[in-house]
Design an enzyme around this catalytic site. Structure first.
Site, short mmCIF file in Angstrom:
data_model
loop_
_atom_site.label_atom_id
_atom_site.label_comp_id
_atom_site.label_asym_id
_atom_site.label_seq_id
_atom_site.Cartn_x
_atom_site.Cartn_y
_atom_site.Cartn_z
N ILE A 41 37.38 40.64 42.01
CA ILE A 41 37.86 41.22 40.92
C ILE A 41 39.35 41.88 41.27
CG2 ILE A 41 37.61 43.20 39.63
CD1 ILE A 41 34.71 43.22 39.75
N SER A 42 39.50 42.74 42.34
CA SER A 42 40.63 43.01 42.54
C SER A 42 40.86 43.55 44.05
CB SER A 42 41.10 44.62 41.78
OG SER A 42 42.50 45.02 41.93
N GLY A 44 42.47 46.88 46.38
CA GLY A 44 43.14 47.92 46.80
C GLY A 44 43.87 48.21 47.97
N ALA A 45 44.06 49.48 48.53
CA ALA A 45 44.76 49.61 49.93
C ALA A 45 43.91 49.62 50.99
CB ALA A 45 45.51 50.90 49.73
N PHE A 46 42.41 49.90 50.80
CA PHE A 46 41.58 49.90 51.89
C PHE A 46 40.39 49.21 51.64
CE2 PHE A 46 43.79 54.19 51.46
CZ PHE A 46 44.49 54.01 52.52
N GLY A 47 40.20 48.44 50.70
CA GLY A 47 39.14 47.47 50.48
C GLY A 47 39.40 46.39 49.26
N LYS A 62 32.51 47.08 46.07
CA LYS A 62 33.60 47.24 46.96
C LYS A 62 33.42 47.09 48.49
CE LYS A 62 37.07 50.78 47.88
NZ LYS A 62 37.74 52.23 47.40
N ASP A 156 44.17 60.56 44.32
CA ASP A 156 45.11 59.40 44.19
C ASP A 156 44.91 58.92 42.71
OD1 ASP A 156 46.43 57.11 44.98
OD2 ASP A 156 44.71 55.99 45.49
#
Length: 882
Positions: A41-42, A44-47, A62, A156
């Protein structure tokens, strides 16, 4: 009799063992293997987030790698994200179903929101109308109010972390940087009885398997890791027994097993057989059973408490990740072979050398067998990149403590030099030649160390443990990643004072001077540097080939500044192995390019930042004078000059603490450096030793204690009160909780940039940024580089639209009250409810209102609503592997 059926699908699997025996299935969480991964899907910075399916239902999974979180010292943030989502039962927060894990990953199984994120929608719309923006901000405000009432700070908040449900409502996600004030592990009662949900609806009920998964330990540390907390004491006992043979300090011999050939193994075994019965040879570090005793799991190297300890690579003599075959995270890329021998400087060593030679092996054979580079006798030309192999030691002049112990310790590290460092290189070459001739006369065993450089040294050089001085004019090359919309770690933030070098902390919050996140470029510095050893006791191997974070034991300084700058404090019961460095930083500017994990000290002043460099380190003992009179063992102890005494007694500059490699600390090899307290330098007895032409080394002793040379290893010294919090006399901005600034630059509140204590107000600041971005399509403090963004934030420089694009007075005022520099005066939930912009909002029935955008996907597995953000930020998601 029929077996009783469980209430959960994940409870299946238990079978009846007999006709008359019933077995009640025990509820258990499912395995991640029961989920089918449909597509990514997408990221992020950490996963990474994947679309998963189980039992006909879709989930957003995630995936976070444990190794990455350990290396980034972010294990506590994974725990905080899981706890925050588990505790939250709000219609405006993403629902967490399971918290699963494997040996390598942590999986957070959440509800899948098919509408994508608001950032993607904003890219498609350009900007939102005021009515649409108000509805979205209202729902986010309710979510923030819910979190803050339950002691959770998101930290965040941005459109990327706002998801759109099937009905078009907003739900917050990505709590990876959240702060949970619950100072304990969550339990079953926390999951079942959330305070705001006294009578939870069926939508928020969780099955027993879900509850068990949400309260399970995330396995960043194991029982093996708990046992390792006492392993240093066991090792100290073993070292105490073996130290009677060598009568000296322990230094590890580090040999990578993967680089050992059969011939070198034969040589090592021969050396062991020869020197084991000889009490004059310290062979304790060569014993193989120590390697077995120190073996531990790779996942046991860090925990949520690990940031309070120093890396075990230096603090425990016999602990090294290179000795552990199960720790293989990219270690195959390292091609180093490092050896460090400590030989007692006694005539009996000659017999030991003869004994080795009688078996047909000598030190040169062993040297050649352990290093793939055999032509180590040729010294490269000065000014060119070189690797110094098997440099000879300097037995002529040693420190006073080493002379009392009859110990000659040599520590030579790999030095990749450029033309600006010919002075230090020439010094090492000349000393090596003179020492080789001197050793030939005296017949002592030489100390040596082999360092084989690796082609990947440039890739991992930011993981090294040297400290580089860099001029201020070399810090303005820019920021490599110019995108400011991604969550990142603000590694370096230097606050400067306009108009001069003042130290008034009240003015330090005016502007941000520099923010640099780029690879190290040590070749650009024209100042000649030389590494000076700050330790009075025996040096250990610098461990140059370890890719993990290391503590630094030496400080680079120019030749004209090294005199009278080093103060070596003898270890006592409270501070074993601590050396103190006091340096005048007014004469030079230091580059702040380092991360918190890579630093080996706590900054005493926000302007006194140092740079981590993997290049210019060469830990050496003071160079001895060539005069035989000075080399005589009855060397006189000269009294310190008045200038040196004045420097020690009158100087009130901040001191930086360094811990010796021999210090006794229980730690993990991926942990953050500890913040050690430091005794005052005033009121100490001072003894001075002059070692030929080399600058003085001042060795102050505690008053009332007579100096007794070590007769045991420093690992045996019991520390009285380690890790004490320093007294409240620090000047400058107060440090952040964990010393790091995490988040997306455009949405960071001023108090985060200034390093002040922060609370829920940081989320309301970010909400004001989001409101402005919804109305205009661009964040208010946007700029080309992060450092410029930070300047705009601290100056509160907001470019208001004009003319036909002008915002309404209510909208502009709502942004104004949310973007207030003073967090005490910043607007919150109460102020928003009373504001004219939100006068038409039905706060009690927001989840039932009709939303301006309702997603219409092609099918239930459609992820096209996430693609706009991914394409705008050039994100690509790799495949999935368990």
């Amino acid at each position: 009799m029929e077996p009783t059926a469980g209430s959960e699908k994940e409870s299946e699997g238990d079978t009846v063992t007999g006709e008359c025996v019933n077995r009640i299935p025990v509820p258990r969480p499912p395995s991640i293997e029961e989920f089918t991964i449909v597509k990514p899907i997408s990221r992020g910075a950490f996963g990474k987030v994947y679309l998963g399916q189980k039992g006909g239902k879709l989930y957003a999974v995630k995936v976070v790698k444990k190794a990455d979180m350990i290396n980034k010292n972010m294990t506590h943030q994974v725990q905080a994200e899981r706890d925050a989502l588990a505790l939250s039962k709000s219609p405006f927060i993403v629902h967490l179903y399971y918290s699963l894990q494997s040996a390598n990953n942590v999986y957070l199984v959440m509800e899948y929101l098919i509408g994508g994120d608001v950032k993607s929608l904003l890219h498609i719309y350009g900007y939102f109308d005021e009515e649409m923006a108000v509805k979205y901000i209202s729902e986010v405000a309710l979510a923030l109010d819910y979190l803050h009432r339950h002691g959770i700070i998101h930290r965040d908040l941005k459109p990327d972390n706002m998801l759109i449900s099937n009905e078009g409502h907003i739900k917050l996600t990505d709590f990876g940087l959240s702060k949970v004030t619950l100072n304990r592990d969550i339990n079953m009662m926390d999951i079942l009885t959330t305070p705001s949900m006294a009578k939870p609806r069926q939508d928020y009920s969780r099955t027993p398997g879900q509850v068990l998964s949400l309260i399970s330990s995330l396995g960043f540390f194991t029982p093996v890791a708990e046992k390792n907390k006492d392993s240093a004491n066991i090792l100290s006992t073993h070292v105490s027994e073996t130290s009677q043979l060598s009568q000296g300090l322990v230094c590890p011999m580090s040999v990578d097993h993967r680089d050992t050939t059969p011939y070198s193994s034969k040589l090592l075994n021969s050396c062991l057989e020869t020197v084991a019965p000889n009490p004059g040879m310290p062979v304790k570090c060569l014993t193989s059973h120590l390697l077995q005793s120190r073996r531990r799991l790779a996942t046991s190297s860090a925990s949520s408490q690990s940031h309070t300890f120093v890396s075990s690579v230096e603090s425990e003599c016999h602990s090294s990740p290179r000795w552990e075959k199960d720790c293989q995270e990219s270690d195959h890329a390292l091609g180093y072979t490092v050896m460090s021998w400590n030989i007692i400087e006694k005539p009996s060593c000659t017999d030991s050398r003869d004994a080795i030679e009688t078996k047909g092996f000598n030190k040169k054979d062993l040297e050649l067998a352990l290093s793939p580079i055999h032509n180590s006798s040729t010294i490269p030309e000065t000014g060119r990149s070189c690797v110094n192999l098997a440099k000879k030691g300097f037995p002529g002049e040693v420190s006073w403590e080493a002379r009392e112990l009859d110990i000659n310790n040599i520590h030579v590290a790999t030095d990749t030099a450029q033309s600006g460092f010919h002075q230090s290189d020439q010094w090492a070459v000349d000393s090596g030649d003179a020492t080789e001739e001197h050793l030939g006369k005296r017949g002592f065993k030489r100390n040596f160390e082999l360092v084989d450089s690796s082609p990947c040294q440039n890739i991992i050089q930011h993981k090294k443990n040297c400290i580089e001085h860099k001029p201020r004019n070399a810090m303005s090359d820019g920021y490599i990643n110019q995108r400011t919309g991604l969550t990142t770690e603000v590694q370096d933030l230097k606050l400067s004072v306009c108009g001069g070098q003042q130290s008034d902390c009240a003015n330090k919050e005016n502007m941000v001077n520099s923010f640099i996140d780029k690879p190290q470029t040590p070749e650009k510095s024209p100042v000649p540097m030389i590494a000076k050893n700050l330790l009075c006791e025996l040096d250990e191997d610098c461990d140059k080939n370890n890719k993990r974070d290391l503590l630094s034991s030496s400080l680079l300084c120019s030749d004209d500044e090294r005199a009278s700058k080093s103060i070596c404090m003898d270890s006592d019961s409270s501070f074993p192995g601590i050396s103190v460095m006091e340096s005048s930083l007014e004469r030079q500017s230091l580059d702040p390019d380092k991360s918190i994990k890579e630093s080996s000290f706590e900054e005493s002043n926000i302007e006194d930042l140092l740079t981590v460099s993997p290049r210019w380190q060469e830990n050496i003992l003071p160079k001895g004078d060539e005069n035989p009179a000075v080399q005589d063992s009855s060397q006189k102890m000269l009294a310190p000059s008045s200038k040196v005494l004045k420097t020690l007694t009158l100087s009130k500059r901040n001191a930086v603490a360094f811990r010796s490699f021999n210090s006794h600390i229980n730690a993990s090899n991926n942990s953050e450096p500890s913040k050690m307290s430091l005794t005052s330098l005033d009121g100490m007895d001072i003894s001075c030793v002059y070692s030929g032409s080399y600058p003085m080394a001042i060795t102050p002793n505690q008053k009332g204690t007579s100096y007794i040379p070590y007769q045991q290893t420093p690992n045996q010294v019991k520390s009285g009160t380690p890790y004490r919090t320093p007294k409240s006399v620090r000047r400058g901005a107060a440090p952040v909780d964990d010393g790091r600034i995490l988040g997306t630059p455009d949405y960071l509140a001023p108090e985060l940039l200034l390093g002040r204590a922060h609370g829920p107000a940081v989320d309301w600041w970010a909400l004001g940024v989001c409101l402005f971005e919804f109305l205009t399509g661009i964040p208010p403090f946007n700029d080309e580089t992060p450092q410029q963004v930070f300047q705009n934030i601290l100056k509160r420089d907001i470019p208001w639209p004009e003319g036909e694009e002008k915002l309404s007075d209510n909208s502009q005022n709502a942004v104004e009250i949310l973007l207030t520099i003073d967090n005490a005066k910043r607007a919150g939930m109460k102020e928003l409810k009373r504001h004219h912009l939100f006068s038409d909002v039905d706060w009690e029935n927001l989840q039932h209102q009709t939303m301006p955008f309702i997603p219409q996907p092609d099918d239930e597995t459609d992820t096209s609503y996430f693609e706009a953000r991914n394409n705008a930020q050039h994100l690509t998601i790799s495949g999935f592997s368990l």
